[in-house]
Design an enzyme around this catalytic site. Structure first.
Site, PDB file in Angstrom:
ATOM      1  N   ARG A 150       0.671  -1.339   0.040  1.00 39.95           N
ATOM      2  CA  ARG A 150       0.039   0.027  -0.064  1.00 39.95           C
ATOM      3  C   ARG A 150       0.845   1.340  -0.069  1.00 39.95           C
ATOM      4  O   ARG A 150       0.819   2.161  -0.606  1.00 39.95           O
ATOM      5  CB  ARG A 150      -0.904   0.024   1.323  1.00 39.95           C
ATOM      6  CG  ARG A 150      -2.144  -0.803   1.042  1.00 39.95           C
ATOM      7  CD  ARG A 150      -2.487  -1.299   2.719  1.00 39.95           C
ATOM      8  NE  ARG A 150      -1.391  -2.451   2.823  1.00 39.95           N
ATOM      9  CZ  ARG A 150      -1.665  -3.741   2.489  1.00 39.95           C
ATOM     10  NH1 ARG A 150      -3.020  -4.200   2.167  1.00 39.95           N
ATOM     11  NH2 ARG A 150      -0.850  -4.689   2.612  1.00 39.95           N
ATOM     12  N   THR A 151       1.711   1.318   0.952  1.00 38.86           N
ATOM     13  CA  THR A 151       2.472   2.720   1.150  1.00 38.86           C
ATOM     14  C   THR A 151       3.225   2.854  -0.029  1.00 38.86           C
ATOM     15  O   THR A 151       3.387   4.054  -0.585  1.00 38.86           O
ATOM     16  CB  THR A 151       3.372   2.426   2.392  1.00 38.86           C
ATOM     17  OG1 THR A 151       2.418   2.114   3.696  1.00 38.86           O
ATOM     18  CG2 THR A 151       3.738   3.803   2.891  1.00 38.86           C
ATOM     19  N   LYS A 190      27.041  -3.937  -1.102  1.00 42.63           N
ATOM     20  CA  LYS A 190      28.199  -3.820  -1.125  1.00 42.63           C
ATOM     21  C   LYS A 190      28.889  -3.214   0.056  1.00 42.63           C
ATOM     22  O   LYS A 190      30.093  -2.990   0.367  1.00 42.63           O
ATOM     23  CB  LYS A 190      28.946  -3.134  -2.383  1.00 42.63           C
ATOM     24  CG  LYS A 190      28.597  -3.784  -3.530  1.00 42.63           C
ATOM     25  CD  LYS A 190      29.311  -2.987  -4.543  1.00 42.63           C
ATOM     26  CE  LYS A 190      28.577  -3.337  -5.997  1.00 42.63           C
ATOM     27  NZ  LYS A 190      28.772  -1.970  -7.057  1.00 42.63           N
ATOM     28  N   ARG A 223      11.184   3.824   4.210  1.00 45.67           N
ATOM     29  CA  ARG A 223      10.625   2.575   5.234  1.00 45.67           C
ATOM     30  C   ARG A 223      11.911   2.136   5.442  1.00 45.67           C
ATOM     31  O   ARG A 223      12.818   1.462   4.771  1.00 45.67           O
ATOM     32  CB  ARG A 223       9.706   1.932   4.329  1.00 45.67           C
ATOM     33  CG  ARG A 223       9.426   0.641   5.400  1.00 45.67           C
ATOM     34  CD  ARG A 223       8.136   0.037   5.063  1.00 45.67           C
ATOM     35  NE  ARG A 223       7.084   0.759   5.069  1.00 45.67           N
ATOM     36  CZ  ARG A 223       5.631   0.160   5.219  1.00 45.67           C
ATOM     37  NH1 ARG A 223       5.497  -1.293   4.809  1.00 45.67           N
ATOM     38  NH2 ARG A 223       4.489   0.952   5.310  1.00 45.67           N
ATOM     39  N   HIS A 246       4.379   5.686  11.868  1.00 43.91           N
ATOM     40  CA  HIS A 246       3.968   5.375  10.426  1.00 43.91           C
ATOM     41  C   HIS A 246       3.064   6.519  10.261  1.00 43.91           C
ATOM     42  O   HIS A 246       1.756   6.531  10.041  1.00 43.91           O
ATOM     43  CB  HIS A 246       3.259   4.140  10.368  1.00 43.91           C
ATOM     44  CG  HIS A 246       2.976   4.017   8.939  1.00 43.91           C
ATOM     45  ND1 HIS A 246       3.213   4.469   7.717  1.00 43.91           N
ATOM     46  CD2 HIS A 246       2.701   2.734   8.078  1.00 43.91           C
ATOM     47  CE1 HIS A 246       2.962   4.209   6.614  1.00 43.91           C
ATOM     48  NE2 HIS A 246       2.637   2.816   6.807  1.00 43.91           N
TER      49      HIS A 246
HETATM   50  N1   CP Z   1      -0.469  -0.009   5.840  1.00 43.15           N
HETATM   51  C1   CP Z   1       0.966  -0.316   5.440  1.00 43.15           C
HETATM   52  O1   CP Z   1       1.855   0.042   5.794  1.00 43.15           O
HETATM   53  O2   CP Z   1       0.882  -1.173   4.352  1.00 43.15           O
HETATM   54  P1   CP Z   1       1.873  -1.917   3.604  1.00 43.15           P
HETATM   55  O3   CP Z   1       3.005  -2.373   4.560  1.00 43.15           O
HETATM   56  O4   CP Z   1       1.456  -2.819   2.554  1.00 43.15           O
HETATM   57  O5   CP Z   1       2.722  -0.414   3.024  1.00 43.15           O
END
Ligand code: CP
Length: 312
Positions: free
Chosen positions: A63-64, A91, A113, A141
Site C-alpha cells: 500500500r504505502t 556492497k 521505510r 508511520h
Molecule cells: N499499511 C501499510 O503500511 O501497508 P504496507 O506495508 O503494504 O505498505
C-alpha cells in the site's frame, strides 16, 4: 487576492508527534482538495513538475510504496523506486551515503521505510531534501495515521469526541503509535485493547484508556482500528498461539455488536483474515478498509505539496 500559501513547519515529515493540531488539520483539509482532483477524468496536476521523488524501501510494502508512487506521479514529479537488493547497499554502502548519493542525483523527496526506529530522523539531519517517514521500526508511520484520520473525518464528519478503539499488538505497531498521537491531538477518546504483554503501560501517559478485555473495550466505540498480528514475532512469548490470539482478540460479529450500530471498522493492512478479523467483517458494510487505501493517495499528495513549500 490570493492568501499566503500555508506550509508545514518542518521540511520533513518524521512523525505525528512533531505535528501540531493545526498542521494535522491543514494536511487533512489540503487532502480533501486533492481527493476532488483524483475524482476527475484527468487526475494529474502540474503542481510539482520538475521535482524528483525517490522511494527508498528497506522493508516490504504494498500500500504505502504504491500509494506514494501514485501521489508523486499525480503531482507530476519524476519517481524512482530504489531497489535495495540490486543497489550498492549490498556492497556495504552506508545508509547515509546511499541517501546522499540519491540526493546528489537530484531527489527532492526521499520516502523511507526501514526496520530500525529513528532512521528517517538520521537522514533528515544529513539531507536538504524532504525526508518522509513511510514507517520506521516500531516508532511511527505518520502518513498511515493521517489517512486514517482523513477517513474517519470523511465518514463521521468529525474526530473530536469520538471513541476510537485500537485493538491488538500495540507494542510493535508503528501504526498504533502514530494513531494515538494523531487522534489524541484531534480530541478523540482513544482506547487500546489487547493482552497485557502487547500494550506498554507507559502509553497511559498519552491519555489513552487501556482494556484487557475485548467485550468491555468495544462497548460504545464509534471506530475500531484492528491491527495486524505480527506473525514474525509469533513464538516469542507475547501470546501462546495464533489460535489462542484469534479466540481472545479476533473481531467477530458477536464482538462487533458491542460497538455502536454505526461503527466503522478499519485496518491498515496487510490483514491476517481469520486471526485479527474475520472475512465477514473485513468485506462487510461497516468496513472502510479499501477506502483507507484510496484515501492514502490524496493524503500523501497533501503531505508532499505542503512540504514542498517549506523554506530551507
Ligand atoms: N499499511 C501499510 O503500511 O501497508 P504496507 O506495508 O503494504 O505498505
Amino acid at each position: 487576492m490570493r492568501g499566503e500559501r500555508k506550509v508545514l513547519s518542518s521540511k520533513d515529515l518524521l512523525g505525528i508527534k512533531e505535528l501540531s493540531r493545526e498542521e494535522i488539520t491543514l494536511v487533512l483539509d489540503t487532502a480533501a482538495g486533492f481527493k476532488d482532483i483524483l475524482g476527475r477524468d484527468i487526475k494529474k496536476v502540474p503542481t510539482l513538475r520538475g521535482k524528483t521523488t525517490v522511494n527508498l524501501f528497506f522493508e516490504p510494502s504494498t500500500r504505502t510504496r504504491t500509494s506514494f508512487e501514485l501521489a508523486a506521479k499525480r503531482l507530476s514529479t519524476d519517481v524512482i523506486n530504489f531497489s535495495v537488493p540490486t543497489s550498492s547497499v549490498v556492497k556495504g554502502e552506508s545508509l547515509v551515503d546511499t541517501a546522499l548519493t540519491v540526493q546528489a542525483l537530484g531527489a527532492d523527496f526521499i520516502v523511507i521505510r526501514h526496520a530500525s526506529s529513528g532512521v528517517p530522523h538520521l537522514l533528515a539531519r544529513h539531507l536538504h531534501a524532504s525526508v518522509i517517514n513511510a514507517g520506521d521500526g516500531t516508532n511511527e508511520h505518520p502518513t498511515q495515521a493521517l489517512l486514517d484520520a482523513f477517513t474517519i473525518r470523511e465518514k463521521k464528519g468529525r474526530i473530536a469526541g469520538l471513541t476510537v478503539a485500537i485493538v491488538g499488538d500495540i507494542m510493535h505497531s508503528r501504526v498504533a503509535k502514530s494513531n494515538i498521537y494523531c487522534l489524541k491531538t484531534l480530541g478523540a477518546d482513544v482506547r487500546l485493547i489487547g493482552p497485557p504483554t502487547l500494550i506498554p503501560r507507559n502509553l497511559r501517559e498519552t491519555g489513552v484508556a487501556i482494556f484487557h478485555n475485548m467485550e468491555d473495550g468495544l462497548k460504545g466505540a464509534d471506530v475500531l482500528i484492528m491491527l495486524r498480528i505480527q506473525m514474525e514475532r509469533q513464538g516469542k512469548g507475547f501470546f501462546p498461539s495464533t489460535e489462542e490470539y484469534a479466540k481472545n482478540w479476533g473481531l467477530t460479529p458477536e464482538r462487533l455488536s458491542r460497538a455502536k450500530e454505526d461503527v466503522i471498522v478499519m485496518h491498515p493492512g496487510p490483514m491476517n483474515r481469520g486471526i485479527e478479523i474475520v472475512s465477514e467483517i473485513a468485506d462487510g458494510p461497516k468496513s472502510v478498509i479499501l477506502e483507507q487505501v484510496t484515501n492514502g493517495i490524496a493524503v500523501r499528495m497533501s503531505v508532499m505539496y505542503l512540504l514542498s513549500g517549506v523554506k530551507r
